[in-house]
Design a protein around this motif. Sequence first.
Motif, mmCIF file in Angstrom:
data_model
loop_
_atom_site.group_PDB
_atom_site.id
_atom_site.type_symbol
_atom_site.label_atom_id
_atom_site.label_comp_id
_atom_site.label_asym_id
_atom_site.label_seq_id
_atom_site.Cartn_x
_atom_site.Cartn_y
_atom_site.Cartn_z
ATOM 1 N N GLU A 1 0.840 -1.204 0.000
ATOM 2 C CA GLU A 1 0.000 0.000 0.000
ATOM 3 C C GLU A 1 0.878 1.259 0.000
ATOM 4 O O GLU A 1 0.559 2.239 -0.678
ATOM 5 C CB GLU A 1 -0.920 0.007 1.221
ATOM 6 C CG GLU A 1 -1.989 -1.063 1.185
ATOM 7 C CD GLU A 1 -2.656 -1.307 2.544
ATOM 8 O OE1 GLU A 1 -2.231 -0.704 3.557
ATOM 9 O OE2 GLU A 1 -3.591 -2.124 2.591
ATOM 10 N N ALA A 2 1.971 1.216 0.736
ATOM 11 C CA ALA A 2 2.890 2.365 0.768
ATOM 12 C C ALA A 2 3.532 2.567 -0.603
ATOM 13 O O ALA A 2 3.660 3.708 -1.068
ATOM 14 C CB ALA A 2 3.970 2.152 1.842
ATOM 15 N N ARG A 3 3.935 1.468 -1.257
ATOM 16 C CA ARG A 3 4.496 1.596 -2.610
ATOM 17 C C ARG A 3 3.491 2.256 -3.537
ATOM 18 O O ARG A 3 3.840 3.135 -4.331
ATOM 19 C CB ARG A 3 4.884 0.218 -3.166
ATOM 20 C CG ARG A 3 6.137 -0.361 -2.577
ATOM 21 C CD ARG A 3 6.671 -1.538 -3.375
ATOM 22 N NE ARG A 3 5.692 -2.572 -3.630
ATOM 23 C CZ ARG A 3 5.547 -3.693 -2.913
ATOM 24 N NH1 ARG A 3 6.340 -3.901 -1.878
ATOM 25 N NH2 ARG A 3 4.633 -4.567 -3.225
ATOM 26 N N ALA A 4 2.220 1.853 -3.437
ATOM 27 C CA ALA A 4 1.181 2.444 -4.283
ATOM 28 C C ALA A 4 0.999 3.933 -3.979
ATOM 29 O O ALA A 4 0.857 4.747 -4.900
ATOM 30 C CB ALA A 4 -0.136 1.691 -4.093
ATOM 31 N N LEU A 5 1.022 4.299 -2.698
ATOM 32 C CA LEU A 5 0.886 5.714 -2.325
ATOM 33 C C LEU A 5 2.024 6.568 -2.893
ATOM 34 O O LEU A 5 1.802 7.683 -3.350
ATOM 35 C CB LEU A 5 0.859 5.868 -0.799
ATOM 36 C CG LEU A 5 -0.469 5.650 -0.112
ATOM 37 C CD1 LEU A 5 -0.289 5.654 1.402
ATOM 38 C CD2 LEU A 5 -1.461 6.709 -0.513
ATOM 39 N N VAL B 1 5.624 3.997 -6.626
ATOM 40 C CA VAL B 1 6.868 3.322 -6.988
ATOM 41 C C VAL B 1 6.621 1.823 -7.080
ATOM 42 O O VAL B 1 5.608 1.319 -6.607
ATOM 43 C CB VAL B 1 7.991 3.628 -5.965
ATOM 44 C CG1 VAL B 1 8.301 5.112 -5.937
ATOM 45 C CG2 VAL B 1 7.626 3.142 -4.575
ATOM 46 N N ARG B 2 7.593 1.119 -7.701
ATOM 47 C CA ARG B 2 7.417 -0.319 -7.899
ATOM 48 C C ARG B 2 8.117 -1.177 -6.859
ATOM 49 O O ARG B 2 7.694 -2.290 -6.598
ATOM 50 C CB ARG B 2 7.909 -0.727 -9.289
ATOM 51 C CG ARG B 2 7.052 -0.163 -10.396
ATOM 52 C CD ARG B 2 7.494 -0.629 -11.757
ATOM 53 N NE ARG B 2 8.949 -0.588 -11.872
ATOM 54 C CZ ARG B 2 9.644 -1.363 -12.680
ATOM 55 N NH1 ARG B 2 9.057 -2.213 -13.452
ATOM 56 N NH2 ARG B 2 10.959 -1.269 -12.726
ATOM 57 N N THR B 3 9.189 -0.684 -6.274
ATOM 58 C CA THR B 3 9.949 -1.522 -5.345
ATOM 59 C C THR B 3 9.882 -0.975 -3.919
ATOM 60 O O THR B 3 9.661 0.214 -3.701
ATOM 61 C CB THR B 3 11.435 -1.611 -5.763
ATOM 62 O OG1 THR B 3 12.047 -0.339 -5.589
ATOM 63 C CG2 THR B 3 11.584 -2.081 -7.213
ATOM 64 N N THR B 4 10.114 -1.865 -2.985
ATOM 65 C CA THR B 4 10.132 -1.468 -1.582
ATOM 66 C C THR B 4 11.286 -0.512 -1.322
ATOM 67 O O THR B 4 11.140 0.465 -0.586
ATOM 68 C CB THR B 4 10.237 -2.720 -0.686
ATOM 69 O OG1 THR B 4 9.093 -3.540 -0.938
ATOM 70 C CG2 THR B 4 10.293 -2.362 0.786
ATOM 71 N N ARG B 5 12.428 -0.752 -1.958
ATOM 72 C CA ARG B 5 13.581 0.148 -1.793
ATOM 73 C C ARG B 5 13.217 1.562 -2.225
ATOM 74 O O ARG B 5 13.541 2.533 -1.533
ATOM 75 C CB ARG B 5 14.757 -0.375 -2.617
ATOM 76 C CG ARG B 5 16.010 0.455 -2.463
ATOM 77 C CD ARG B 5 17.172 -0.173 -3.263
ATOM 78 N NE ARG B 5 18.392 0.523 -3.019
ATOM 79 C CZ ARG B 5 18.762 1.644 -3.651
ATOM 80 N NH1 ARG B 5 17.980 2.184 -4.532
ATOM 81 N NH2 ARG B 5 19.917 2.213 -3.372
ATOM 82 N N GLU B 6 12.529 1.698 -3.370
ATOM 83 C CA GLU B 6 12.109 3.023 -3.838
ATOM 84 C C GLU B 6 11.134 3.668 -2.847
ATOM 85 O O GLU B 6 11.176 4.876 -2.613
ATOM 86 C CB GLU B 6 11.448 2.923 -5.217
ATOM 87 C CG GLU B 6 12.410 2.566 -6.335
ATOM 88 C CD GLU B 6 11.689 2.253 -7.636
ATOM 89 O OE1 GLU B 6 12.216 2.638 -8.692
ATOM 90 O OE2 GLU B 6 10.606 1.633 -7.602
ATOM 91 N N ALA B 7 10.257 2.859 -2.255
ATOM 92 C CA ALA B 7 9.294 3.387 -1.278
ATOM 93 C C ALA B 7 10.016 3.906 -0.041
ATOM 94 O O ALA B 7 9.683 4.976 0.483
ATOM 95 C CB ALA B 7 8.277 2.308 -0.895
#
Length: 180
Positions: free
Chosen positions: A156-160, A163-169
Amino acid sequence: MTRQPDAPRHVVSSGADADTVVRRLTRDGWTVREGFALPDPAWDVTSARLVLHGRITDPENLQLAVLAAARGAGIVAVCDAETQLGRALIDDLTRLGSVHLGPGGQSAPAEPGDTVADLVPEQRALLDRLAAGDTIAAAAAAEFLSLRTANRRIAEARALFGVRTTREAVLAYLRQRRTP
C-alpha cells in the motif's frame, strides 16, 4: 480473482456533509444503510459494497463503526474530529486504511502532496525499520504484525508513493519525511 476496491471510510462534522458523501457513494454503486450494526451474519462483507452511516455519540457507536469497517463495510461517521471520541474514531479507522475527513474526501491528516501524512502508523513504523536495515520479516515481528499484513502495508505504501519496489518506497519516505 478481482480485487474489491477498499471500502470508503469518511469522518464528517455534520449531517449535511454526510448526506453529500452518501449521495456520492450511492451514485458509485454502494448500498447505503443507516446505523453501524451489520445485518449480514457473514464476517467479511466486502463484496456486498455496503456503506453504513450515522452519528457517533458514544463509545458503543464507535465500536460498532470500527467493527463494521474491519469487516469490510464502508463508513460515513458524523463526529467532531477534535473531540476525544472523534480522535479515537479516526485513530482506529486509520489502522484499517485511509480515512477521509469532510465531504471533499481529503485523507486525514494529509497536507496536499504530503504522501507521508497519508501513511497509517503501521506503514510509517515498517518503513522506519526498513530504512534502519531490517528485513520485512524482522520489521513485522518487531511491530507485532504478521508477515502477510506487513507485506500488504508495504505494498500500500508503494502504491501511495507511486513506486514499484520497496527500496524506492523507503527512499521516497525518507526524502519526504526530511522535507519540512
